[in-house]
Design an enzyme around this catalytic site. Structure first.
Site, PDB file in Angstrom:
ATOM      1  N   ARG A  23      -2.244  29.008  37.770  1.00  0.00           N
ATOM      2  CA  ARG A  23      -0.822  28.673  37.866  1.00  0.00           C
ATOM      3  C   ARG A  23      -0.353  27.909  36.633  1.00  0.00           C
ATOM      4  O   ARG A  23       0.685  28.192  36.072  1.00  0.00           O
ATOM      5  CB  ARG A  23      -0.563  27.861  39.132  1.00  0.00           C
ATOM      6  CG  ARG A  23       0.931  27.529  39.366  1.00  0.00           C
ATOM      7  CD  ARG A  23       1.122  26.905  40.735  1.00  0.00           C
ATOM      8  NE  ARG A  23       2.468  26.430  40.975  1.00  0.00           N
ATOM      9  CZ  ARG A  23       3.452  27.163  41.498  1.00  0.00           C
ATOM     10  NH1 ARG A  23       3.220  28.430  41.823  1.00  0.00           N
ATOM     11  NH2 ARG A  23       4.647  26.670  41.702  1.00  0.00           N
TER      12      ARG A  23
ATOM     13  N   ARG B 167       8.489  22.886  36.696  1.00  0.00           N
ATOM     14  CA  ARG B 167       9.028  21.582  37.082  1.00  0.00           C
ATOM     15  C   ARG B 167       9.200  20.696  35.852  1.00  0.00           C
ATOM     16  O   ARG B 167       9.528  19.517  35.965  1.00  0.00           O
ATOM     17  CB  ARG B 167       8.079  20.867  38.065  1.00  0.00           C
ATOM     18  CG  ARG B 167       7.687  21.651  39.314  1.00  0.00           C
ATOM     19  CD  ARG B 167       8.842  21.834  40.270  1.00  0.00           C
ATOM     20  NE  ARG B 167       8.433  22.493  41.519  1.00  0.00           N
ATOM     21  CZ  ARG B 167       8.343  23.821  41.675  1.00  0.00           C
ATOM     22  NH1 ARG B 167       8.594  24.638  40.677  1.00  0.00           N
ATOM     23  NH2 ARG B 167       7.993  24.324  42.846  1.00  0.00           N
TER      24      ARG B 167
ATOM     25  N   THR C 177      13.705  23.808  36.426  1.00  0.00           N
ATOM     26  CA  THR C 177      13.061  25.102  36.210  1.00  0.00           C
ATOM     27  C   THR C 177      13.066  25.516  34.746  1.00  0.00           C
ATOM     28  O   THR C 177      13.875  25.048  33.938  1.00  0.00           O
ATOM     29  CB  THR C 177      13.795  26.203  37.006  1.00  0.00           C
ATOM     30  OG1 THR C 177      15.152  26.273  36.537  1.00  0.00           O
ATOM     31  CG2 THR C 177      13.811  25.902  38.492  1.00  0.00           C
TER      32      THR C 177
ATOM     33  N   GLU D 180      11.879  36.138  42.897  1.00  0.00           N
ATOM     34  CA  GLU D 180      10.620  35.837  43.595  1.00  0.00           C
ATOM     35  C   GLU D 180      10.335  37.032  44.483  1.00  0.00           C
ATOM     36  O   GLU D 180      11.158  37.376  45.330  1.00  0.00           O
ATOM     37  CB  GLU D 180      10.871  34.582  44.432  1.00  0.00           C
ATOM     38  CG  GLU D 180       9.687  33.941  45.076  1.00  0.00           C
ATOM     39  CD  GLU D 180       8.867  33.107  44.102  1.00  0.00           C
ATOM     40  OE1 GLU D 180       7.702  33.477  43.905  1.00  0.00           O
ATOM     41  OE2 GLU D 180       9.374  32.099  43.559  1.00  0.00           O
TER      42      GLU D 180
ATOM     43  N   TYR E 296       1.822  26.024  47.244  1.00  0.00           N
ATOM     44  CA  TYR E 296       2.539  24.868  47.769  1.00  0.00           C
ATOM     45  C   TYR E 296       1.676  23.966  48.657  1.00  0.00           C
ATOM     46  O   TYR E 296       2.163  22.958  49.162  1.00  0.00           O
ATOM     47  CB  TYR E 296       3.798  25.324  48.520  1.00  0.00           C
ATOM     48  CG  TYR E 296       4.895  25.837  47.592  1.00  0.00           C
ATOM     49  CD1 TYR E 296       4.805  25.702  46.199  1.00  0.00           C
ATOM     50  CD2 TYR E 296       6.021  26.458  48.097  1.00  0.00           C
ATOM     51  CE1 TYR E 296       5.790  26.180  45.357  1.00  0.00           C
ATOM     52  CE2 TYR E 296       7.030  26.934  47.257  1.00  0.00           C
ATOM     53  CZ  TYR E 296       6.909  26.791  45.882  1.00  0.00           C
ATOM     54  OH  TYR E 296       7.901  27.261  45.045  1.00  0.00           O
TER      55      TYR E 296
HETATM   56 ZN   LIG Z   1       5.983  31.203  40.453  1.00  0.00          ZN
END
Ligand SMILES: [Zn+2]
Ligand SMILES: [Zn+2]
Lengths: 312, 312
Positions: free
Chosen positions: B62, B70, B165, B177, B287
């Site tokens: 990731r 972020r 973002t 998404e 998450y």
């Molecule tokens: Zn993503």
């Protein structure tokens, strides 16, 4: 004297989770059983739940330095310990001491190693030998107990494609692979399927230990035949995806001429083998780096001898 | 003088992939378009496909040091460059220079940022403002063009829950998404859905630039309301899973009393809110570390003003 094949009492069983640190069902089950093992205790059996790759679990990654589930080679297990070793090689040596040594009479009787796959394989038991009649009887029992839900048996006995698994330190190694579940995700349905199969496996061991004789039977299995890679360009980048008609169709026959890949331009690439194969691990996330889009298997009926407890 | 809201011609559009390095659809599409951009070229528009986090893409993770999506805070963007910065903070500063500066007239007109989720959300457009009428008209156009396949609109305008973002450096930021797709996996159906939505978005921009006026309309959206975490013990370990009746039910109403989590012992934990919410990002892999089992949203109808090209 045994008419059936006789095996000694099963005294020590390990349940491994976290061999790959991002496969959450086994990790969660093993952590749960380490806190409260009542569910996995059986009369006369020591059951040991164990996290095999805590470093990778901590980071929620498949491995730190190298794939633990390929690390149990004679070379690794015999190399002297030392600070310079890859994390998983050091870990393999420790696991071999705790649950092996591999190939020795002191090794654990049975190890269940709990894995998840991103492929739509359902529940799959992985065996490494077609002549381990104890394991053949156990998977036969589990398949009957889980019916009508299916539980496939994958036999990885291929001379080149077999690999040195974590569970291979035990006398009777059993891999359990349940999917589809993304890496890093815990799905309740996959968790419960895995939990139920471990329960049936332990029930079998308890029955065996109690003296029940298991008569000859047959087991439908899928034998690893070959690895199929994605189409790639000269830089090694993939140039096609698993075809939508193959995606999620693990264990269904793939016949010569059936669509296998789809290029980014929309062209189909058909399967060009010389007979039907049964794909598994279709589009498994962890196998991109292993250059494997799926493993082609062939169906086979394995014969299990009758087994019972050796007289003591 | 405009009767409709007037916007200047769209001259520069960026398509970002690899903001999260293990979300394969956007990475693959952007890499493809960097080699051959014919599919994303439109008259009078510079379209720039761009990999935002190449370090994370290389490792198929990731992020390297911190979540790039972020990282576009005023603090990060104004901090001096230097060797000690986290990889993604350095990268955010570079992206801000190339495609921003954020909030300035020099910024790119539109940025599409391509993401995948492990959740069963289908195709989702993510907006950051309920008053960006250009974006509202664009998502209205895309929703009509993709019908009968659904395309949800998620509005993240929450004062505490919105985040800085990657796409926020542009004047009109749009997140896309698409799921479900496991991390590290490329599925042809998800790839094609994403590709089609980008096509519709660029078609809209071309129509807009050609002088077409888009009349007032309404857009059904789901506004981010609150984050819901997994039940956890005092050590922070989760003690329950997403309930099988909630799993995969993104965008379906969750009413007070509906089962939400299932403990490892099989107990249900119901939703205890004071009205229906519409969950999204249910059981998203990325998450867990953000302490989020799903995001609860509320349905809302947004009003889009008529828009057309400002006279030049
Ligand atoms: Zn993503
Ligand atoms: Zn695994």
């Amino acid at each position: 004297p045994c008419n059936a094949a006789c095996f000694p009492r099963v005294r020590r069983v390990a349940i491994f989770g976290g061999t790959h640190g991002n496969e959450m069902s086994g990790i969660t089950l093993v952590n749960m059983w380490m806190k409260n093992g009542a569910e996995v205790q059986r009369n006369g059996v020591l059951t040991k739940p164990f996290i095999t790759n805590p470093g990778a679990v901590e980071k929620c990654t498949r491995y730190i330095d190298t794939d633990l589930n390929r690390a149990f080679t004679p070379e690794n297990l015999s190399t002297p310990s030392g600070d310079g070793l890859p994390y998983e090689v050091q870990r393999a040596k420790e696991i071999n001491q705790l649950f092996g040594p591999k190939g020795s009479p002191d090794a654990y009787d049975v190890i269940f190693d709990l894995h998840n796959t991103t492929s739509n394989m359902g529940s799959t038991l992985i065996l490494e030998s077609s002549t381990d009649h104890f394991n053949l009887q156990m998977v036969h029992y589990i398949k009957k107990a889980t019916a009508p839900e299916s539980c496939a048996v994958l036999l990885n006995e291929h001379p080149q494609l077999r690999y040195a698994t974590t569970r291979s330190v035990s006398k009777h190694p059993v891999g359990l692979e349940v999917g589809p579940q993304p890496q890093g995700v815990l799905r309740s349905n996959i968790f419960e399927s895995m939990r139920m199969i471990v329960k049936h496996a332990l029930d079998f061991i308890e029955l065996f230990n109690s003296g029940v004789e298991f008569p000859t039977c047959t087991v439908e299995a899928f034998r690893v035949h070959e690895r199929v890679d994605y189409p790639r360009d000269t830089n090694g980048n993939i140039t096609a995806m698993v075809h939508p008609r193959l995606q999620d169709c693990d264990w269904e026959p793939l016949n010569p001429g059936d669509p296998m890949f789809q290029t980014f331009d929309g062209w189909s690439i058909p399967y060009a083998g010389d007979g039907p194969v049964y794909p598994a691990f279709i589009n498994e996330a962890a196998y991109y780096e292993k250059q494997q889009a799926f493993v082609a298997t062939r169906r086979e009926t394995l014969a299990a001898a009758a087994i019972r407890l050796a007289s003591e």
